[in-house]
Design a protein around this motif. Structure first.
Motif, PDB file in Angstrom:
ATOM      1  N   LYS A   2       7.488   7.153 -14.541  1.00 36.06           N
ATOM      2  CA  LYS A   2       8.296   6.685 -13.429  1.00 36.06           C
ATOM      3  C   LYS A   2       8.004   5.215 -13.151  1.00 36.06           C
ATOM      4  O   LYS A   2       6.881   4.750 -13.297  1.00 36.06           O
ATOM      5  CB  LYS A   2       8.025   7.526 -12.181  1.00 36.06           C
ATOM      6  N   ALA A   3       9.040   4.497 -12.751  1.00 41.98           N
ATOM      7  CA  ALA A   3       8.918   3.084 -12.414  1.00 41.98           C
ATOM      8  C   ALA A   3       9.700   2.810 -11.135  1.00 41.98           C
ATOM      9  O   ALA A   3      10.598   3.573 -10.765  1.00 41.98           O
ATOM     10  CB  ALA A   3       9.426   2.204 -13.548  1.00 41.98           C
ATOM     11  N   ARG A 116      12.846   6.844   3.549  1.00 41.93           N
ATOM     12  CA  ARG A 116      13.131   7.263   2.171  1.00 41.93           C
ATOM     13  C   ARG A 116      14.261   8.283   2.142  1.00 41.93           C
ATOM     14  O   ARG A 116      14.246   9.272   2.882  1.00 41.93           O
ATOM     15  CB  ARG A 116      11.864   7.846   1.532  1.00 41.93           C
ATOM     16  N   PHE A 117      15.231   8.036   1.256  1.00 39.61           N
ATOM     17  CA  PHE A 117      16.362   8.947   1.056  1.00 39.61           C
ATOM     18  C   PHE A 117      16.209   9.635  -0.299  1.00 39.61           C
ATOM     19  O   PHE A 117      15.974   8.976  -1.315  1.00 39.61           O
ATOM     20  CB  PHE A 117      17.689   8.169   1.064  1.00 39.61           C
ATOM     21  N   ARG A 118      16.346  10.931  -0.312  1.00 38.70           N
ATOM     22  CA  ARG A 118      16.372  11.685  -1.566  1.00 38.70           C
ATOM     23  C   ARG A 118      17.820  11.836  -2.041  1.00 38.70           C
ATOM     24  O   ARG A 118      18.757  11.354  -1.409  1.00 38.70           O
ATOM     25  CB  ARG A 118      15.744  13.072  -1.380  1.00 38.70           C
ATOM     26  N   ILE A 119      17.981  12.519  -3.189  1.00 37.09           N
ATOM     27  CA  ILE A 119      19.323  12.779  -3.717  1.00 37.09           C
ATOM     28  C   ILE A 119      20.113  13.608  -2.699  1.00 37.09           C
ATOM     29  O   ILE A 119      19.641  14.623  -2.190  1.00 37.09           O
ATOM     30  CB  ILE A 119      19.235  13.519  -5.059  1.00 37.09           C
ATOM     31  N   SER A 151      15.221   8.668  -5.961  1.00 34.36           N
ATOM     32  CA  SER A 151      15.103   8.405  -4.524  1.00 34.36           C
ATOM     33  C   SER A 151      15.224   6.905  -4.290  1.00 34.36           C
ATOM     34  O   SER A 151      15.061   6.104  -5.211  1.00 34.36           O
ATOM     35  CB  SER A 151      13.762   8.923  -3.976  1.00 34.36           C
ATOM     36  N   VAL A 152      15.514   6.548  -3.054  1.00 41.90           N
ATOM     37  CA  VAL A 152      15.579   5.138  -2.674  1.00 41.90           C
ATOM     38  C   VAL A 152      14.908   4.991  -1.314  1.00 41.90           C
ATOM     39  O   VAL A 152      15.113   5.805  -0.411  1.00 41.90           O
ATOM     40  CB  VAL A 152      17.037   4.622  -2.635  1.00 41.90           C
ATOM     41  N   PHE A 166      14.049   1.637  -5.627  1.00 45.53           N
ATOM     42  CA  PHE A 166      14.500   2.813  -6.365  1.00 45.53           C
ATOM     43  C   PHE A 166      13.379   3.338  -7.257  1.00 45.53           C
ATOM     44  O   PHE A 166      12.630   2.561  -7.870  1.00 45.53           O
ATOM     45  CB  PHE A 166      15.715   2.478  -7.245  1.00 45.53           C
ATOM     46  N   VAL A 167      13.274   4.655  -7.356  1.00 45.07           N
ATOM     47  CA  VAL A 167      12.353   5.302  -8.293  1.00 45.07           C
ATOM     48  C   VAL A 167      13.175   5.892  -9.432  1.00 45.07           C
ATOM     49  O   VAL A 167      14.052   6.727  -9.203  1.00 45.07           O
ATOM     50  CB  VAL A 167      11.524   6.405  -7.604  1.00 45.07           C
TER      51      VAL A 167
END
Length: 386
Positions: A2-3, A116-119, A151-152, A166-167
């Motif tokens: 992950k980045a 943080r917002f998930r999908i 996520s963002v 962003f991840v």
């Protein structure tokens, strides 16, 4: 692996108000959940906390405004608190490596804010990013996302700058290396000295540091909760961000260059927490970002398929000759050039240490007992006065 990809964006006035409301709700949910955990004999589970501080709190008159924002960041705030407690307990039990993690703290309005917002709570549309109950924000796309983000995180730092983080999942990149290995000795004026003779000079932060000190003295004289004090605080935060951005840019460029050109990267395990106790060098050491450089090199080594090695901090890399292995012992920091009393080779202090780091990490260490038998009676190195 992950980045994280981060982009800056400039919200409209209406979006700034919506984001301020969102940050406030996320902060209140975190603080309410933490207060319940402190008052309880046994820490409640994450599901129970969500019912107490979100579902049931919305039905009360004091927390009815929680319904004005998306529910996803509120749930994620409780999940982040659960992870913070897990890291704290693992650190206390010795399951977590590295520096000890402290007990979770309450969030403050003056600090940096995040949500943080998930999908399901965000989506990428054309050149913008839709955030639930916020609208479409348009970040500055400095580079493309390699994959769809999971996520963002919306971030507002202390200098009132807004970012989208962003991840994404990235794949390893296979690039042929020019060199087999390289040893790196980290310093202050010269940030990194390589075993191949290259040097990387550290950026100068003195001018910005003087401005920060002057503004901090001004801040100390201003009354609390005043507008003038808040303006000064933002000015200090902007100067700190300039130092951080300069250092981050330098470290990213240097780490990318080192990892892309070498198959094996060798560093020394530095006791930074012990070194900053030196009152004369603590500020200069803290500004260098040695730990951040190590983290970047390790992460990029995994990305490019490189070998990353950290040698023991007790290895006498600055106390022995890289040519013959003769050990001369500890020398003062003011001595930058050394003449070996055994083989007569003149060494630059940092270059000699970087070569020793490479030799120790690659397993080519000198047999010090054999090489020091023919040496002089003294084991103290001196400046070359020739």
């Amino acid at each position: 692996m992950k980045a994280r990809y981060q982009y800056r964006f400039y919200p409209t006035d209406q979006q700034q108000q919506s984001l301020a409301r969102l940050f406030g709700c996320v902060r209140v949910v975190w603080n309410d959940a933490l207060a319940i955990c402190k008052q309880s004999e046994k820490k409640p589970k994450s599901v129970e906390l969500q019912k107490l501080v979100i579902t049931q709190a919305k039905k009360t008159e004091a927390r009815a405004w929680l319904s004005e924002v998306s529910n996803i960041p509120l749930q994620q705030s409780v999940a982040d608190l659960e992870m913070a407690f897990k890291n704290f307990f693992d650190s206390c039990k010795g399951k977590r490596k590295g520096k000890k993690v402290g007990y979770p703290k309450f969030k403050k309005r003056a600090n940096s804010q995040s949500a943080r917002f998930r999908i399901g709570g965000f989506s990428i549309k054309d050149e913008g990013v839709y955030l639930a109950k916020i609208g479409v924000v348009k970040p500055v796309w400095s580079r493309e996302l390699p994959a769809s983000p999971s996520s963002v995180t919306v971030i507002k730092d202390c200098a009132n700058r807004y970012f989208l983080s962003f991840v994404v999942e990235v794949e390893s990149i296979q690039i042929d290396a020019k060199n087999q290995s390289i040893g790196i000795d980290l310093g202050i004026n010269t940030f990194a000295v390589m075993s191949n003779g290259e040097k990387a000079l550290s950026p100068c932060y003195k001018a910005l540091d003087r401005k920060i000190r002057k503004l901090q003295r001004k801040l100390a004289r201003q009354p609390k909760d005043s507008n003038c004090r808040n303006k000064t605080r933002v000015q200090i935060a902007k100067l700190h961000n300039q130092i951080t951005d300069t250092r981050k840019d330098f470290l990213h460029k240097l780490s990318t260059k080192v990892v892309s050109e070498n198959q094996t990267i060798l560093l020394e395990d530095l006791n930074v927490s012990g070194m900053v106790k030196n009152s004369k060098l603590s500020r200069a050491i803290s500004q260098q970002g040695w730990r951040e450089f190590r983290v970047l090199v390790e992460a990029k080594s995994e990305k490019y398929g490189r070998n990353f090695v950290v040698i023991n901090r007790w290895e006498p890399t600055s106390q022995s000759c890289s040519e013959c292995g003769y050990r001369w012992g500890k020398i003062d920091l003011s001595i930058r050039s050394i003449l070996c009393l055994n083989c007569g080779t003149e060494h630059d202090r940092d270059e000699n240490a970087s070569v020793n780091i490479e030799m120790v990490g690659m397993g080519h260490r000198h047999d010090l007992k054999c090489t020091s038998r023919d040496g002089k009676t003294t084991s103290v190195a001196r400046l070359n006065e020739a």
